[in-house]
Design a protein around this motif. Structure first.
Motif, PDB file in Angstrom:
ATOM      1  N   TRP A 321       0.830  -1.206   0.000  1.00 35.93           N
ATOM      2  CA  TRP A 321       0.000   0.000   0.000  1.00 35.93           C
ATOM      3  C   TRP A 321       0.861   1.251   0.000  1.00 35.93           C
ATOM      4  O   TRP A 321       0.429   2.317  -0.466  1.00 35.93           O
ATOM      5  CB  TRP A 321      -0.923   0.002   1.210  1.00 35.93           C
ATOM      6  CG  TRP A 321      -2.171  -0.801   1.020  1.00 35.93           C
ATOM      7  CD1 TRP A 321      -2.534  -1.932   1.679  1.00 35.93           C
ATOM      8  CD2 TRP A 321      -3.225  -0.535   0.084  1.00 35.93           C
ATOM      9  NE1 TRP A 321      -3.748  -2.393   1.223  1.00 35.93           N
ATOM     10  CE2 TRP A 321      -4.194  -1.558   0.254  1.00 35.93           C
ATOM     11  CE3 TRP A 321      -3.442   0.451  -0.878  1.00 35.93           C
ATOM     12  CZ2 TRP A 321      -5.360  -1.599  -0.508  1.00 35.93           C
ATOM     13  CZ3 TRP A 321      -4.603   0.403  -1.631  1.00 35.93           C
ATOM     14  CH2 TRP A 321      -5.547  -0.609  -1.448  1.00 35.93           C
ATOM     15  N   HIS A 322       2.077   1.158   0.520  1.00 33.66           N
ATOM     16  CA  HIS A 322       2.969   2.322   0.533  1.00 33.66           C
ATOM     17  C   HIS A 322       3.257   2.780  -0.896  1.00 33.66           C
ATOM     18  O   HIS A 322       3.180   3.972  -1.214  1.00 33.66           O
ATOM     19  CB  HIS A 322       4.275   1.975   1.251  1.00 33.66           C
ATOM     20  CG  HIS A 322       5.275   3.089   1.253  1.00 33.66           C
ATOM     21  ND1 HIS A 322       5.170   4.194   2.077  1.00 33.66           N
ATOM     22  CD2 HIS A 322       6.399   3.286   0.497  1.00 33.66           C
ATOM     23  CE1 HIS A 322       6.177   5.014   1.852  1.00 33.66           C
ATOM     24  NE2 HIS A 322       6.940   4.496   0.898  1.00 33.66           N
ATOM     25  N   ALA A 323       3.571   1.822  -1.782  1.00 33.84           N
ATOM     26  CA  ALA A 323       3.842   2.172  -3.176  1.00 33.84           C
ATOM     27  C   ALA A 323       2.590   2.738  -3.848  1.00 33.84           C
ATOM     28  O   ALA A 323       2.673   3.677  -4.651  1.00 33.84           O
ATOM     29  CB  ALA A 323       4.337   0.938  -3.931  1.00 33.84           C
ATOM     30  N   SER A 324       1.437   2.198  -3.509  1.00 31.40           N
ATOM     31  CA  SER A 324       0.175   2.696  -4.064  1.00 31.40           C
ATOM     32  C   SER A 324      -0.061   4.150  -3.671  1.00 31.40           C
ATOM     33  O   SER A 324      -0.452   4.980  -4.502  1.00 31.40           O
ATOM     34  CB  SER A 324      -0.987   1.816  -3.580  1.00 31.40           C
ATOM     35  OG  SER A 324      -2.229   2.360  -3.966  1.00 31.40           O
ATOM     36  N   ALA A 325       0.169   4.467  -2.406  1.00 34.05           N
ATOM     37  CA  ALA A 325      -0.043   5.834  -1.923  1.00 34.05           C
ATOM     38  C   ALA A 325       0.940   6.806  -2.579  1.00 34.05           C
ATOM     39  O   ALA A 325       0.572   7.945  -2.904  1.00 34.05           O
ATOM     40  CB  ALA A 325       0.105   5.875  -0.409  1.00 34.05           C
ATOM     41  N   GLN A 326       2.162   6.379  -2.780  1.00 31.14           N
ATOM     42  CA  GLN A 326       3.146   7.233  -3.449  1.00 31.14           C
ATOM     43  C   GLN A 326       2.706   7.533  -4.876  1.00 31.14           C
ATOM     44  O   GLN A 326       2.872   8.653  -5.379  1.00 31.14           O
ATOM     45  CB  GLN A 326       4.515   6.540  -3.453  1.00 31.14           C
ATOM     46  CG  GLN A 326       5.170   6.418  -2.083  1.00 31.14           C
ATOM     47  CD  GLN A 326       5.935   7.674  -1.707  1.00 31.14           C
ATOM     48  OE1 GLN A 326       5.681   8.758  -2.208  1.00 31.14           O
ATOM     49  NE2 GLN A 326       6.896   7.534  -0.798  1.00 31.14           N
ATOM     50  N   GLN A 327       2.150   6.551  -5.535  1.00 28.98           N
ATOM     51  CA  GLN A 327       1.665   6.733  -6.900  1.00 28.98           C
ATOM     52  C   GLN A 327       0.493   7.712  -6.925  1.00 28.98           C
ATOM     53  O   GLN A 327       0.421   8.597  -7.795  1.00 28.98           O
ATOM     54  CB  GLN A 327       1.248   5.374  -7.461  1.00 28.98           C
ATOM     55  CG  GLN A 327       1.121   5.316  -8.966  1.00 28.98           C
ATOM     56  CD  GLN A 327       0.855   3.905  -9.440  1.00 28.98           C
ATOM     57  OE1 GLN A 327       0.128   3.145  -8.811  1.00 28.98           O
ATOM     58  NE2 GLN A 327       1.446   3.536 -10.555  1.00 28.98           N
ATOM     59  N   PHE A 328      -0.428   7.565  -5.966  1.00 32.86           N
ATOM     60  CA  PHE A 328      -1.553   8.489  -5.860  1.00 32.86           C
ATOM     61  C   PHE A 328      -1.051   9.910  -5.653  1.00 32.86           C
ATOM     62  O   PHE A 328      -1.517  10.861  -6.302  1.00 32.86           O
ATOM     63  CB  PHE A 328      -2.450   8.071  -4.697  1.00 32.86           C
ATOM     64  CG  PHE A 328      -3.543   9.053  -4.388  1.00 32.86           C
ATOM     65  CD1 PHE A 328      -4.742   9.014  -5.073  1.00 32.86           C
ATOM     66  CD2 PHE A 328      -3.366  10.015  -3.400  1.00 32.86           C
ATOM     67  CE1 PHE A 328      -5.756   9.939  -4.799  1.00 32.86           C
ATOM     68  CE2 PHE A 328      -4.368  10.927  -3.121  1.00 32.86           C
ATOM     69  CZ  PHE A 328      -5.561  10.890  -3.817  1.00 32.86           C
ATOM     70  N   LEU A 329      -0.109  10.064  -4.763  1.00 32.94           N
ATOM     71  CA  LEU A 329       0.415  11.394  -4.428  1.00 32.94           C
ATOM     72  C   LEU A 329       1.055  12.061  -5.653  1.00 32.94           C
ATOM     73  O   LEU A 329       0.894  13.267  -5.865  1.00 32.94           O
ATOM     74  CB  LEU A 329       1.442  11.256  -3.305  1.00 32.94           C
ATOM     75  CG  LEU A 329       1.838  12.513  -2.543  1.00 32.94           C
ATOM     76  CD1 LEU A 329       0.631  13.131  -1.842  1.00 32.94           C
ATOM     77  CD2 LEU A 329       2.927  12.176  -1.518  1.00 32.94           C
ATOM     78  N   ALA A 330       1.740  11.293  -6.460  1.00 31.85           N
ATOM     79  CA  ALA A 330       2.402  11.848  -7.633  1.00 31.85           C
ATOM     80  C   ALA A 330       1.399  12.361  -8.671  1.00 31.85           C
ATOM     81  O   ALA A 330       1.730  13.217  -9.507  1.00 31.85           O
ATOM     82  CB  ALA A 330       3.313  10.803  -8.269  1.00 31.85           C
ATOM     83  N   ASN A 331       0.164  11.870  -8.613  1.00 31.21           N
ATOM     84  CA  ASN A 331      -0.869  12.287  -9.574  1.00 31.21           C
ATOM     85  C   ASN A 331      -1.589  13.562  -9.152  1.00 31.21           C
ATOM     86  O   ASN A 331      -2.315  14.145  -9.963  1.00 31.21           O
ATOM     87  CB  ASN A 331      -1.903  11.173  -9.721  1.00 31.21           C
ATOM     88  CG  ASN A 331      -1.349   9.930 -10.391  1.00 31.21           C
ATOM     89  OD1 ASN A 331      -0.408  10.012 -11.176  1.00 31.21           O
ATOM     90  ND2 ASN A 331      -1.917   8.784 -10.080  1.00 31.21           N
ATOM     91  N   LEU A 332      -1.443  13.985  -7.913  1.00 28.69           N
ATOM     92  CA  LEU A 332      -2.195  15.141  -7.391  1.00 28.69           C
ATOM     93  C   LEU A 332      -1.615  16.465  -7.891  1.00 28.69           C
ATOM     94  O   LEU A 332      -0.411  16.576  -8.146  1.00 28.69           O
ATOM     95  CB  LEU A 332      -2.183  15.140  -5.871  1.00 28.69           C
ATOM     96  CG  LEU A 332      -3.006  14.081  -5.127  1.00 28.69           C
ATOM     97  CD1 LEU A 332      -2.942  14.329  -3.632  1.00 28.69           C
ATOM     98  CD2 LEU A 332      -4.446  14.086  -5.611  1.00 28.69           C
ATOM     99  N   GLN A 333      -2.503  17.442  -7.989  1.00 25.72           N
ATOM    100  CA  GLN A 333      -2.097  18.831  -8.246  1.00 25.72           C
ATOM    101  C   GLN A 333      -2.781  19.718  -7.222  1.00 25.72           C
ATOM    102  O   GLN A 333      -3.908  19.426  -6.777  1.00 25.72           O
ATOM    103  CB  GLN A 333      -2.493  19.276  -9.654  1.00 25.72           C
ATOM    104  CG  GLN A 333      -1.688  18.610 -10.750  1.00 25.72           C
ATOM    105  CD  GLN A 333      -1.999  19.223 -12.109  1.00 25.72           C
ATOM    106  OE1 GLN A 333      -2.517  20.339 -12.206  1.00 25.72           O
ATOM    107  NE2 GLN A 333      -1.677  18.500 -13.172  1.00 25.72           N
ATOM    108  N   PRO A 334      -2.152  20.816  -6.817  1.00 25.09           N
ATOM    109  CA  PRO A 334      -2.816  21.750  -5.877  1.00 25.09           C
ATOM    110  C   PRO A 334      -4.129  22.247  -6.484  1.00 25.09           C
ATOM    111  O   PRO A 334      -4.228  22.471  -7.683  1.00 25.09           O
ATOM    112  CB  PRO A 334      -1.796  22.888  -5.737  1.00 25.09           C
ATOM    113  CG  PRO A 334      -0.495  22.278  -6.088  1.00 25.09           C
ATOM    114  CD  PRO A 334      -0.784  21.248  -7.151  1.00 25.09           C
ATOM    115  N   CYS A 335      -5.151  22.386  -5.618  1.00 25.41           N
ATOM    116  CA  CYS A 335      -6.476  22.743  -6.143  1.00 25.41           C
ATOM    117  C   CYS A 335      -6.545  24.204  -6.586  1.00 25.41           C
ATOM    118  O   CYS A 335      -7.361  24.557  -7.419  1.00 25.41           O
ATOM    119  CB  CYS A 335      -7.560  22.438  -5.110  1.00 25.41           C
ATOM    120  SG  CYS A 335      -7.362  23.239  -3.526  1.00 25.41           S
ATOM    121  N   ALA A 336      -5.708  25.064  -5.996  1.00 27.39           N
ATOM    122  CA  ALA A 336      -5.754  26.493  -6.352  1.00 27.39           C
ATOM    123  C   ALA A 336      -4.472  26.894  -7.044  1.00 27.39           C
ATOM    124  O   ALA A 336      -3.397  26.362  -6.756  1.00 27.39           O
ATOM    125  CB  ALA A 336      -5.947  27.326  -5.107  1.00 27.39           C
TER     126      ALA A 336
END
Length: 336
Positions: A321-336
Motif C-alpha cells: 500500500w505504501h507504493a500505491s499511496a506514493q503513486q496516488f500522491l504523484a498524480n495530485l495537483q494543488p487545487c488552487a
C-alpha cells in the motif's frame, strides 16, 4: 499537503473502494500529509434503488462547501461519480479549483444489468464527469486503454496494495471455522449482487465445499437457490482474514471489476486464485504462476488448487500500500 477525499462509497459500506480509500489515507498520513474524508455519513441519505445497503447523500451542496471550508484543503480528490462526486465537481468548477478523480467501478455495465440504458449513454455521462479532472486515476492497463478508446483524457495509473500483516497464512484454521464441510474449500468474498456474476461460481462443477462471504441484494435469493452453499454474510477484520486463510482456492467470477482487491488479499493469505481472463484478473495476475485464468471457471478452479500456497504469499509481498499511496500522491495537483 492537506488532501480532501470526497466519496459516495464510505463506511459502513464494506467493499474494495472503501478499503482502498481508507488505507490510502492512512499511508498518506504516515507520509506526513493531513487527510480528511467527506462521505455520505455526514449528510441526510436515502437508500440506493435496488441496493438498499448503500445509502446516497441527499442534496449535499451547501453542507459539502462547509466541510471543505472547514478543512481548507490544498488538493481535492473526487473518488466517485455519485451525488457527492457531482456536487464536489460543481463546487470546484464554479471556483476554478483543480481536482483529480478516479474510476473504481464500471457503472455503465452495472446500470445495464438493472435497466435498459445503452452503454454509450452511460459512458457519455461519465466522460462529462471526468472531463475537467487534472488526473483521472485508474488501477490497471486494461481499464486505462479501454477508457482512452472511449474518449477519456488525463489518465494516470493508481494501482492497489494489500495489508500483508493482516492477510497472511495461518496454522489455526481448519474445517471448524465453517462447520462440518468437505475439503477442498472454494471461497468467494465480495458483494452478493448480479454484477459480480456469482452464479457462475455457484454453478461451476467442484468436488468440495463452496463458501460465500459478503452481503447484497442477491444474498437471500441465492441462498435459497443453492442450499448446499454456505452463505456467511459480511465479515471484516481478523475474522475475514481467518476465512481467507482457511480456503483452498479463491474464486473471482466477476467480469466487470476494474481491479479486484480481494484477489491480492487471498494471495497474501496463501490462497491461489481462479478467475476469468478479463480486465482486472488479467492485469493483476495475467502471466503469473499464482492463478489460473480460463473461460471455463470450473477448469480454472481445479487447476488453481495445484498452485503452491507459499508461491501465492511471495507474490503478494511485492504489492504494498505504501507504493500505491506514493503513486496516488504523484498524480495530485494543488487545487488552487
Amino acid at each position: 499537503m492537506r488532501i480532501l477525499f470526497v466519496t459516495d462509497a464510505w463506511h459502513p459500506q464494506i467493499n474494495g473502494v472503501v478499503r482502498t480509500l481508507s488505507t490510502t489515507g492512512t499511508e498518506l498520513e504516515a507520509l506526513g500529509h493531513a487527510v480528511a474524508f467527506v462521505g455520505p455519513d455526514r449528510f441526510r441519505t436515502f437508500p440506493l434503488p435496488t441496493y438498499p445497503e448503500i445509502r446516497i447523500a441527499l442534496t449535499p451542496g451547501r453542507r459539502l462547501l462547509e466541510e471543505v471550508e472547514r478543512f481548507q484543503p490544498t488538493a481535492i480528490h473526487i473518488a466517485t461519480e455519485g451525488p457527492l462526486g457531482w456536487a464536489a465537481r460543481g463546487m470546484c468548477r464554479s471556483r476554478g479549483w483543480r481536482f483529480s478523480t478516479s474510476y473504481h467501478t464500471r457503472f455503465p455495465e452495472y446500470v445495464a444489468e438493472r435497466a435498459p440504458v445503452p452503454l454509450s449513454v452511460s459512458y457519455a455521462v461519465l466522460r462529462h464527469f471526468h472531463a475537467n479532472s487534472s488526473a483521472l486515476m485508474v488501477a490497471t492497463n486494461s481499464i486505462e486503454r479501454e477508457l482512452a478508446e472511449r474518449g477519456f483524457a488525463n489518465l494516470r495509473r493508481w494501482t492497489r496494495g494489500v495489508d500483508v500483516n493482516q492477510f497472511r497464512p495461518r496454522n489455526d484454521n481448519d474445517e471448524p471455522l465453517f462447520g462440518d464441510v468437505q475439503r477442498p474449500i472454494a471461497l468467494y468474498v465480495g458483494r452478493v449482487a448480479v454484477e459480480k456474476n456469482i452464479e457462475a461460481f455457484l454453478e461451476a462443477p467442484f468436488k468440495g465445499s463452496k463458501i460465500v462471504v459478503g452481503d447484497g441484494p442477491q444474498r437471500a435469493e441465492l441462498a435459497r437457490k443453492y442450499g448446499h452453499v454456505k452463505f456467511l454474510g459480511a465479515q471484516h477484520g481478523d475474522m475475514l482474514a481467518r476465512t481467507f486463510a482457511a480456503a483452498d482456492v479463491f474464486v473471482f467470477p466477476s467480469k466487470t471489476d476494474t481491479f479486484g482487491l480481494v484477489m491480492l488479499e487471498a494471495l497474501a493469505s496463501g490462497v491461489p486464485v481462479a478467475a476469468y481472463p478479463v480486465a482486472g484478473p488479467i492485469d493483476v495476475l495475467g502471466g503469473t504462476d499464482v492463478a489460473c485464468l480460463d473461460d471455463d471457471l470450473g477448469f480454472a478452479i481445479e487447476q488453481a488448487l495445484a498452485i503452491p500456497r507459499d508461491r501465492c504469499r511471495q507474490f503478494a509481498l511485492g504489492h504494498s500500500w505504501h507504493a500505491s499511496a506514493q503513486q496516488f500522491l504523484a498524480n495530485l495537483q494543488p487545487c488552487a
